[in-house]
Design a protein around this motif. Structure first.
Motif, PDB file in Angstrom:
ATOM      1  N   TYR A  89       0.844  -1.209   0.000  1.00  0.00           N
ATOM      2  CA  TYR A  89       0.000   0.000   0.000  1.00  0.00           C
ATOM      3  C   TYR A  89       0.874   1.252   0.000  1.00  0.00           C
ATOM      4  O   TYR A  89       1.967   1.255   0.554  1.00  0.00           O
ATOM      5  N   GLY A  90       0.363   2.303  -0.610  1.00  0.00           N
ATOM      6  CA  GLY A  90       1.012   3.609  -0.492  1.00  0.00           C
ATOM      7  C   GLY A  90       1.834   4.021  -1.701  1.00  0.00           C
ATOM      8  O   GLY A  90       2.330   5.142  -1.756  1.00  0.00           O
ATOM      9  N   LEU A  91       1.966   3.140  -2.697  1.00  0.00           N
ATOM     10  CA  LEU A  91       2.772   3.498  -3.882  1.00  0.00           C
ATOM     11  C   LEU A  91       2.117   4.640  -4.651  1.00  0.00           C
ATOM     12  O   LEU A  91       2.795   5.477  -5.231  1.00  0.00           O
ATOM     13  N   GLU A  92       0.759   4.689  -4.631  1.00  0.00           N
ATOM     14  CA  GLU A  92       0.053   5.733  -5.378  1.00  0.00           C
ATOM     15  C   GLU A  92       0.264   7.112  -4.750  1.00  0.00           C
ATOM     16  O   GLU A  92      -0.022   8.121  -5.360  1.00  0.00           O
ATOM     17  N   ASN A  93       0.778   7.116  -3.509  1.00  0.00           N
ATOM     18  CA  ASN A  93       1.028   8.401  -2.832  1.00  0.00           C
ATOM     19  C   ASN A  93       2.494   8.814  -2.868  1.00  0.00           C
ATOM     20  O   ASN A  93       2.878   9.785  -2.220  1.00  0.00           O
ATOM     21  N   LEU A  94       3.317   8.070  -3.600  1.00  0.00           N
ATOM     22  CA  LEU A  94       4.717   8.486  -3.732  1.00  0.00           C
ATOM     23  C   LEU A  94       4.765   9.849  -4.409  1.00  0.00           C
ATOM     24  O   LEU A  94       3.975  10.149  -5.292  1.00  0.00           O
ATOM     25  N   LYS A  95       5.721  10.675  -3.959  1.00  0.00           N
ATOM     26  CA  LYS A  95       5.872  12.012  -4.537  1.00  0.00           C
ATOM     27  C   LYS A  95       7.274  12.150  -5.135  1.00  0.00           C
ATOM     28  O   LYS A  95       8.258  11.782  -4.493  1.00  0.00           O
ATOM     29  N   ILE A  96       7.336  12.683  -6.337  1.00  0.00           N
ATOM     30  CA  ILE A  96       8.639  12.981  -6.926  1.00  0.00           C
ATOM     31  C   ILE A  96       9.110  14.288  -6.306  1.00  0.00           C
ATOM     32  O   ILE A  96       8.437  15.312  -6.422  1.00  0.00           O
ATOM     33  N   ILE A  97      10.254  14.265  -5.625  1.00  0.00           N
ATOM     34  CA  ILE A  97      10.717  15.497  -4.988  1.00  0.00           C
ATOM     35  C   ILE A  97      11.944  16.074  -5.686  1.00  0.00           C
ATOM     36  O   ILE A  97      12.318  17.208  -5.438  1.00  0.00           O
ATOM     37  N   ASP A  98      12.561  15.276  -6.555  1.00  0.00           N
ATOM     38  CA  ASP A  98      13.689  15.830  -7.302  1.00  0.00           C
ATOM     39  C   ASP A  98      13.916  15.010  -8.571  1.00  0.00           C
ATOM     40  O   ASP A  98      13.589  13.825  -8.609  1.00  0.00           O
ATOM     41  N   LEU A 112      12.140   9.914  -5.114  1.00  0.00           N
ATOM     42  CA  LEU A 112      10.747   9.766  -4.702  1.00  0.00           C
ATOM     43  C   LEU A 112      10.679   9.707  -3.194  1.00  0.00           C
ATOM     44  O   LEU A 112      11.582   9.174  -2.545  1.00  0.00           O
ATOM     45  N   LYS A 113       9.584  10.253  -2.650  1.00  0.00           N
ATOM     46  CA  LYS A 113       9.390  10.159  -1.218  1.00  0.00           C
ATOM     47  C   LYS A 113       8.073   9.451  -0.930  1.00  0.00           C
ATOM     48  O   LYS A 113       7.053   9.733  -1.564  1.00  0.00           O
ATOM     49  N   GLY A 114       8.107   8.531   0.001  1.00  0.00           N
ATOM     50  CA  GLY A 114       6.879   7.841   0.409  1.00  0.00           C
ATOM     51  C   GLY A 114       6.723   7.961   1.908  1.00  0.00           C
ATOM     52  O   GLY A 114       7.530   7.428   2.658  1.00  0.00           O
ATOM     53  N   MET A 142       4.579  -4.560   7.495  1.00  0.00           N
ATOM     54  CA  MET A 142       5.815  -3.786   7.560  1.00  0.00           C
ATOM     55  C   MET A 142       5.510  -2.377   7.067  1.00  0.00           C
ATOM     56  O   MET A 142       5.100  -2.200   5.922  1.00  0.00           O
ATOM     57  N   TYR A 143       5.655  -1.418   7.941  1.00  0.00           N
ATOM     58  CA  TYR A 143       5.345  -0.019   7.629  1.00  0.00           C
ATOM     59  C   TYR A 143       6.662   0.737   7.477  1.00  0.00           C
ATOM     60  O   TYR A 143       7.441   0.814   8.428  1.00  0.00           O
ATOM     61  N   ILE A 144       6.916   1.229   6.285  1.00  0.00           N
ATOM     62  CA  ILE A 144       8.135   2.004   6.030  1.00  0.00           C
ATOM     63  C   ILE A 144       7.758   3.478   6.106  1.00  0.00           C
ATOM     64  O   ILE A 144       6.987   3.982   5.287  1.00  0.00           O
ATOM     65  N   GLN A 145       8.308   4.136   7.125  1.00  0.00           N
ATOM     66  CA  GLN A 145       7.949   5.528   7.375  1.00  0.00           C
ATOM     67  C   GLN A 145       8.965   6.445   6.713  1.00  0.00           C
ATOM     68  O   GLN A 145      10.177   6.276   6.885  1.00  0.00           O
ATOM     69  N   ASN A 146       8.455   7.403   5.937  1.00  0.00           N
ATOM     70  CA  ASN A 146       9.300   8.402   5.277  1.00  0.00           C
ATOM     71  C   ASN A 146      10.519   7.796   4.589  1.00  0.00           C
ATOM     72  O   ASN A 146      11.649   8.067   4.942  1.00  0.00           O
ATOM     73  N   GLY A 147      10.226   6.989   3.579  1.00  0.00           N
ATOM     74  CA  GLY A 147      11.303   6.432   2.753  1.00  0.00           C
ATOM     75  C   GLY A 147      11.639   7.384   1.611  1.00  0.00           C
ATOM     76  O   GLY A 147      10.761   8.030   1.042  1.00  0.00           O
ATOM     77  N   ILE A 148      12.919   7.486   1.323  1.00  0.00           N
ATOM     78  CA  ILE A 148      13.381   8.230   0.150  1.00  0.00           C
ATOM     79  C   ILE A 148      13.953   7.181  -0.805  1.00  0.00           C
ATOM     80  O   ILE A 148      14.799   6.373  -0.398  1.00  0.00           O
ATOM     81  N   TYR A 149      13.474   7.173  -2.036  1.00  0.00           N
ATOM     82  CA  TYR A 149      13.911   6.180  -3.008  1.00  0.00           C
ATOM     83  C   TYR A 149      14.491   6.903  -4.221  1.00  0.00           C
ATOM     84  O   TYR A 149      13.836   7.771  -4.789  1.00  0.00           O
ATOM     85  N   GLU A 171      20.125   1.599 -12.478  1.00  0.00           N
ATOM     86  CA  GLU A 171      21.106   1.287 -11.442  1.00  0.00           C
ATOM     87  C   GLU A 171      20.346   0.748 -10.234  1.00  0.00           C
ATOM     88  O   GLU A 171      19.150   0.988 -10.102  1.00  0.00           O
ATOM     89  N   PRO A 172      21.033   0.039  -9.331  1.00  0.00           N
ATOM     90  CA  PRO A 172      20.328  -0.427  -8.123  1.00  0.00           C
ATOM     91  C   PRO A 172      19.689   0.746  -7.389  1.00  0.00           C
ATOM     92  O   PRO A 172      20.275   1.819  -7.301  1.00  0.00           O
ATOM     93  N   LEU A 173      18.477   0.531  -6.902  1.00  0.00           N
ATOM     94  CA  LEU A 173      17.741   1.579  -6.191  1.00  0.00           C
ATOM     95  C   LEU A 173      18.491   1.984  -4.925  1.00  0.00           C
ATOM     96  O   LEU A 173      18.927   1.142  -4.151  1.00  0.00           O
ATOM     97  N   ASP A 174      18.623   3.278  -4.762  1.00  0.00           N
ATOM     98  CA  ASP A 174      19.236   3.811  -3.548  1.00  0.00           C
ATOM     99  C   ASP A 174      18.094   4.222  -2.607  1.00  0.00           C
ATOM    100  O   ASP A 174      17.075   4.704  -3.082  1.00  0.00           O
ATOM    101  N   TYR A 175      18.242   4.006  -1.332  1.00  0.00           N
ATOM    102  CA  TYR A 175      17.117   4.330  -0.451  1.00  0.00           C
ATOM    103  C   TYR A 175      17.602   4.725   0.944  1.00  0.00           C
ATOM    104  O   TYR A 175      18.671   4.299   1.394  1.00  0.00           O
ATOM    105  N   HIS A 176      16.822   5.571   1.576  1.00  0.00           N
ATOM    106  CA  HIS A 176      17.067   5.964   2.965  1.00  0.00           C
ATOM    107  C   HIS A 176      15.725   5.885   3.677  1.00  0.00           C
ATOM    108  O   HIS A 176      14.765   6.503   3.230  1.00  0.00           O
ATOM    109  N   LEU A 177      15.670   5.111   4.746  1.00  0.00           N
ATOM    110  CA  LEU A 177      14.401   4.939   5.446  1.00  0.00           C
ATOM    111  C   LEU A 177      14.508   5.578   6.821  1.00  0.00           C
ATOM    112  O   LEU A 177      15.503   5.409   7.519  1.00  0.00           O
ATOM    113  N   GLU A 178      13.453   6.326   7.183  1.00  0.00           N
ATOM    114  CA  GLU A 178      13.490   6.974   8.499  1.00  0.00           C
ATOM    115  C   GLU A 178      13.249   5.953   9.600  1.00  0.00           C
ATOM    116  O   GLU A 178      13.902   5.976  10.649  1.00  0.00           O
ATOM    117  N   LYS A 179      12.307   5.030   9.334  1.00  0.00           N
ATOM    118  CA  LYS A 179      11.968   4.027  10.349  1.00  0.00           C
ATOM    119  C   LYS A 179      11.177   2.918   9.687  1.00  0.00           C
ATOM    120  O   LYS A 179      10.426   3.162   8.745  1.00  0.00           O
TER     121      LYS A 179
END
Ligand SMILES: *[C@@H]1O[C@H](CO)[C@@H](O)[C@H](O)[C@H]1NC(C)=O
Ligand SMILES: *[C@@H]1O[C@H](CO)[C@@H](O)[C@H](O)[C@H]1NC(C)=O
Ligand SMILES: *[C@@H]1O[C@H](CO)[C@@H](O)[C@H](O)[C@H]1NC(C)=O
Length: 251
Positions: A89-98, A112-114, A142-149, A171-179
């Motif tokens: 769930y939540g892919l439709e709410n991803l936002k392109i931020i850059d 992208l930010k989710g 599994m709830y991924i809070q404030n992921g940057i992809y 390229e392999p997806l780079d990601y940073h997850l807040e929690k």
């Protein structure tokens, strides 16, 4: 009859191989000029919830939620973990931020930010998590809070039947997850106290757990994104992708 059949095959062939973008995306195209970035931030974000509805004609699956029947995660020889009936769930709410573009290399790096990407499904595990032996199955979330992809794609160009098409290479997806917050039910069967204790422990050490599972999860998210581009690029010639015809720019 044979003639009809051949005609049918031929017309399918032509249709399948050479399409414009899906209707809902045609008005959301951008020119490959210095206006690209602001345009893409606006139109790309408008496109995401529409893409998430899916389009069978272009092999774009529904993504609200995205469903995966079976995922086999074998993260180490001592561990088997299967996920079934997985819903993301939540892919439709991803936002392109850059978006960063290098036209010379045809490189597009999209950030992208989710706020909330949540996977829910059934698990079956036999192995060890953080040295604890576990053999169990049940429901998990599994709830991924404030992921940057960060998805980086380089568009190669190929010729098919005298027409130019993109061949995106990611390229392999780079990601940073807040929690990351796990809820794994029935970990120790009747022993709910121990199950709760282990859940608490896993959540307090989610970042260690992600060293093991992060790359697998990134690969699932990455495949969802790359499939969209691969499926579109397979049938939509270069000349229909951007608002201006970029072929001349890409000798
Ligand atoms: C995240 O999304 C899931 C699935 O839509 C929802 O059940 C959950 O309440 C959401 N969590 C938060 C903190 O918004
Ligand atoms: C995972 O699935 C495979 C193939 O279906 C099966 O052989 C294996 O036993 C399963 N493992 C667990 C822990 O359920
Ligand atoms: C998923 O897990 C729940 C809870 O253990 C169980 O009731 C259900 O039958 C499972 N579904 C499948 C398809 O295994």
């Amino acid at each position: 009859m044979l003639k009809l059949k051949l005609f049918y095959i031929f017309s399918c062939f032509v249709f399948v191989e050479n399409k414009e973008l899906p209707k809902f995306m045609r008005d959301l195209r951008c020119p490959l000029t210095h206006d690209f970035k602001p345009c893409f931030l606006e139109k790309g974000n408008a496109a995401i919830p529409l893409i998430a509805k899916g389009d069978p004609e272009y092999n774009i699956p529904k993504m609200d939620p995205f469903e995966i029947p079976v995922v086999k995660l074998f993260s180490s020889p001592s561990m088997a973990l299967n996920l079934t009936n997985l819903k993301i769930y939540g892919l439709e709410n991803l936002k392109i931020i850059d978006i960063e573009v290098d036209l010379n290399r045809r490189m597009f790096r999209t950030t992208l930010k989710g706020e909330n990407v949540t996977a829910i499904g059934n698990y079956s595990i036999d192995g060890k998590i953080l040295v604890m032996p576990i053999k169990s199955k049940g429901l998990f979330s599994m709830y991924i809070q404030n992921g940057i992809y960060i998805a980086t794609k380089i568009d190669h160009i190929i010729d098919k039947h005298g027409e130019k098409y993109y061949k995106p290479v990611f390229e392999p997806l780079d990601y940073h997850l807040e929690k990351v917050d796990f809820q794994i039910h029935n970990l120790f069967g009747e022993n709910k106290v121990l199950g709760d204790e282990v859940n608490r422990f896993l959540n307090n050490n989610w970042d260690i757990l992600m060293i093991e599972f992060g790359p697998e999860i990134a690969q699932i998210i990455s495949k969802i994104i790359t499939d969209i581009f691969d499926n579109l690029a397979a049938v939509v010639p270069v000349k229909y992708v951007f608002l201006d015809d970029p072929v001349f720019k890409f000798k």
